[in-house]
Design a protein around this motif. Structure first.
Motif, short mmCIF file in Angstrom:
data_model
loop_
_atom_site.label_atom_id
_atom_site.label_comp_id
_atom_site.label_asym_id
_atom_site.label_seq_id
_atom_site.Cartn_x
_atom_site.Cartn_y
_atom_site.Cartn_z
N ASP A 184 68.35 94.71 -17.51
CA ASP A 184 68.99 93.58 -17.03
C ASP A 184 67.71 93.04 -16.04
OD1 ASP A 184 70.28 91.26 -15.75
OD2 ASP A 184 71.26 92.73 -14.96
N VAL A 185 66.64 92.21 -16.44
CA VAL A 185 65.91 91.02 -15.81
C VAL A 185 66.18 90.21 -14.96
CG1 VAL A 185 64.04 91.89 -17.82
CG2 VAL A 185 65.05 89.58 -17.64
N GLY A 186 67.47 90.07 -15.28
CA GLY A 186 67.45 88.28 -15.09
C GLY A 186 67.82 89.21 -13.19
N ASN A 188 65.60 90.61 -11.29
CA ASN A 188 63.99 90.67 -10.61
C ASN A 188 64.35 89.58 -9.36
OD1 ASN A 188 63.84 92.53 -12.83
ND2 ASN A 188 62.41 91.01 -13.60
N ARG A 221 60.79 84.86 -10.49
CA ARG A 221 61.42 83.90 -9.86
C ARG A 221 60.51 83.09 -9.17
NH1 ARG A 221 66.44 84.10 -11.55
NH2 ARG A 221 66.25 86.33 -11.15
N SER A 229 68.44 84.85 -15.64
CA SER A 229 67.00 85.46 -17.01
C SER A 229 66.06 83.31 -17.16
CB SER A 229 66.95 86.13 -18.41
OG SER A 229 67.68 85.49 -19.30
N ILE A 304 61.42 83.69 -19.63
CA ILE A 304 61.68 84.77 -20.07
C ILE A 304 60.95 84.70 -21.23
CG2 ILE A 304 63.19 83.93 -20.62
CD1 ILE A 304 62.31 87.33 -19.90
N GLN A 521 69.70 84.59 -23.73
CA GLN A 521 68.46 85.44 -23.85
C GLN A 521 68.64 86.99 -24.03
OE1 GLN A 521 65.60 83.51 -23.32
NE2 GLN A 521 66.11 81.62 -22.50
N ALA A 524 65.58 92.17 -22.20
CA ALA A 524 64.38 92.68 -21.73
C ALA A 524 64.02 93.99 -22.23
CB ALA A 524 63.04 92.65 -20.28
#
Length: 539
Positions: A184-186, A188, A221, A229, A304, A521, A524
């Motif tokens: 879940d890179v969103g 980050n 970000r 993301s 992304i 998206q 990752a």
């Protein structure tokens, strides 16, 4: 029928290209042009000797003497220096001189077929996948720099990343995941803050492979960007400032990994690190262009995607890593079985052992056929668009298949050795430890499976697979001559049924069931980074 391997004591010290008739067959098959095939022979044959006789012996040593982080100097200053065993540095230098880290494509007087770079990656992986991780990501970073870096730094960075001189060459890395943001890179939290014409990054990255590299591709970000993301942007971050001083990097520790020991994976804190925005309009955005328009690479929602371009190449590289371990596992097992006697006979004379060895080899050949199709997708497709769709779906499929089967192959080969296989002073223990890493690198199986489904729903990529199968079946049906009939038998009956079953199953997959979970998206890769295949540049 298996060859007799009794004359060899082990895999190390052999010419691995010369020992691999299937690899030569693949090059014959995918490179029908005489000039392409001759070029491949000249390049790939040289790697067989290099990896089998030079890099492989060193890898056995460097695995037991991994990198060490010297956090502080004698004055108490935080220097974060990573020290490597001399053998690992020698092997990297050999591969840089051979063009493995992107230099082959950059310095070749002719186009380099992706099948060639896939072949050399497969050979290197048989010696050590850790070194492929380090130098493969260098090639991926060079690709991002070449396409997206601002003009004022692009040429300087690229020249170093593709250099054939170990004294001048730079290495690349990739920082995606954070403690709270794996797949879940969103989630980050690393921030990108505008500082005049520059950007500064603040945050922590949790799995940073090749942590002592010179250039990193980093997700962050920008302040004011939306959550999730789509709010992330891709940045190019040098390890050091032009004057040689540290660029806001603090390597907190190196991870105590199960395998791939030689490549250092660490936790990094970024404290105001200078960063260059990666994007088609990056130079304009840095110079003060609108930060809200569609052309702003900091907030265009495509950050992304730029990172995932490198990730998809990395997934291809991890599939090749697993194939390399699979081949090494077979070769070690078949040599051991030819020399080991029990109950008065060589154990490779027993039907069950022989069946095990043949199964290892057949599974390997199947994985190679799939993965080399990925490498040759652009050449074999009817249109560039079909080639892109075929590669889009075949890479995560190959990654899942090759990594799982490669891990099983390492375990099976270890069992052929009996108790000796479980010992660290025999060759299979490291292969098993390293193979387990690859199922995780660049996306676990579940993550890759979701990516396959996304490719089917968003671009009908499975249709490119079905079209490729149709062409292969048509070619088999048109085969003539006694040799063709003997080799092929009746391939199309079962092949047609499998093709039709796949097409039917795809209809169910394409029906939307949980669009809220899928989003737009891709998730990752979880926990760590693998290696972008050197074929990621100039395919």
């Amino acid at each position: 029928m298996l060859a007799d391997y009794a004359e060899h004591e082990g895999a190390v010290g052999l010419d691995w290209y010369e020992m691999d008739p299937n690899l030569r067959f693949l090059l014959d098959r995918f490179l029908p042009d005489v000039d392409d095939r001759k070029f491949a022979e000249d390049v790939v044959a040289g790697y067989g000797n290099l990896v089998g006789r030079s890099i492989a012996p060193r890898a056995e040593v460097t695995d037991k003497h991994g990198p060490v982080l010297e956090r502080y100097d004698r004055s108490g200053l935080d220097v974060g220096v990573v020290t490597h065993h001399a053998g690992f540095l020698e092997s990297k230098a050999d591969l840089v001189r051979a063009g493995f880290a992107g230099g082959l494509e950059a310095h070749s007087p002719r186009p380099v077929p992706a099948v060639v770079t896939a072949a050399i990656s497969y050979l290197v992986s048989q010696a050590e996948t850790a070194i492929y991780c380090a130098l493969g990501m260098t090639s991926g970073a060079a690709d991002i720099v070449e396409r997206y870096a601002p003009p004022e730094v692009r040429d300087v960075m690229l020249e170093r990343l593709v250099s054939l001189d170990p004294e001048q060459s730079w290495e690349g890395g990739m920082f995606l995941t954070e403690r709270q943001g794996g797949s879940d890179v969103g989630a980050n939290r690393t921030r990108a803050v505008r500082d005049g014409d520059e950007w500064r990054l603040f945050g922590e990255k949790h799995f940073c492979s090749n942590v002592d590299a010179d250039v990193f591709i980093v997700l962050a970000r920008p302040d004011g960007a939306p959550s999730g993301s789509r709010g992330l942007a891709t940045f190019i971050v040098p390890r050091r400032m032009p004057d040689g001083s540290a660029n806001g990097f603090v390597t907190k520790r190196l991870k105590p990994k199960l395998g791939t020991v030689a490549v250092p994976t660490g936790e990094v804190a970024l404290d105001g690190s200078l960063a260059y925005l990666a994007g088609e309009n990056a130079a304009g955005a840095a110079a003060g262009a609108s930060v809200t328009g569609d052309g702003d690479a900091a907030r265009d929602g495509r950050g992304i995607n730029r990172m995932m371009e490198m990730v998809n190449g990395s997934r291809f590289g991890v599939a090749l890593m697993s194939l390399g371990i699979h081949r090494r596992a077979f070769l070690e097992a078949v040599i051991y079985a030819a020399r080991r006697e029990q109950f008065g006979k060589r154990i490779d004379a027993y039907p069950l052992v022989r069946e095990t060895l043949v199964d290892l080899l057949v599974d390997l050949e199947a994985g190679l056929a799939l993965t080399f199709e990925c490498a040759a997708a652009a050449r074999n497709a009817v249109t560039p668009e079909e080639g892109a769709r075929l590669r889009r779906i075949a890479i995560p499929l190959a990654k899942v298949r090759c990594c799982r089967v490669g891990l099983e192959a390492a375990s099976t080969a270890l069992e052929v050795f009996g108790g000796n296989g479980y010992m660290e002073d025999w060759p299979m223990a490291r292969q098993l430890r390293d193979a387990q890493c690859h199922t995780i690198w660049e996306g676990t199986e579940n993550i890759c499976v979701l990516d396959v489904r996304r490719a089917m729903r968003s671009s009908a990529s499975h249709e490119a697979v079905l079209a490729r199968i149709d062409r292969a079946l048509a070619k088999a049906e048109s085969a003539t001559g006694a040799d063709a009939r003997r080799l092929l038998g009746r391939p199309t009956g079962g092949g047609r049924r499998s093709r039709d079953e796949t097409a039917e199953a795809s209809r169910d997959v394409r029906r939307p069931q949980d669009p809220g979970h899928l989003g737009e998206q891709p998730p990752a890769p979880e926990a760590g980074h693998g290696a972008t295949a050197p074929s990621g540049r100039r395919r």
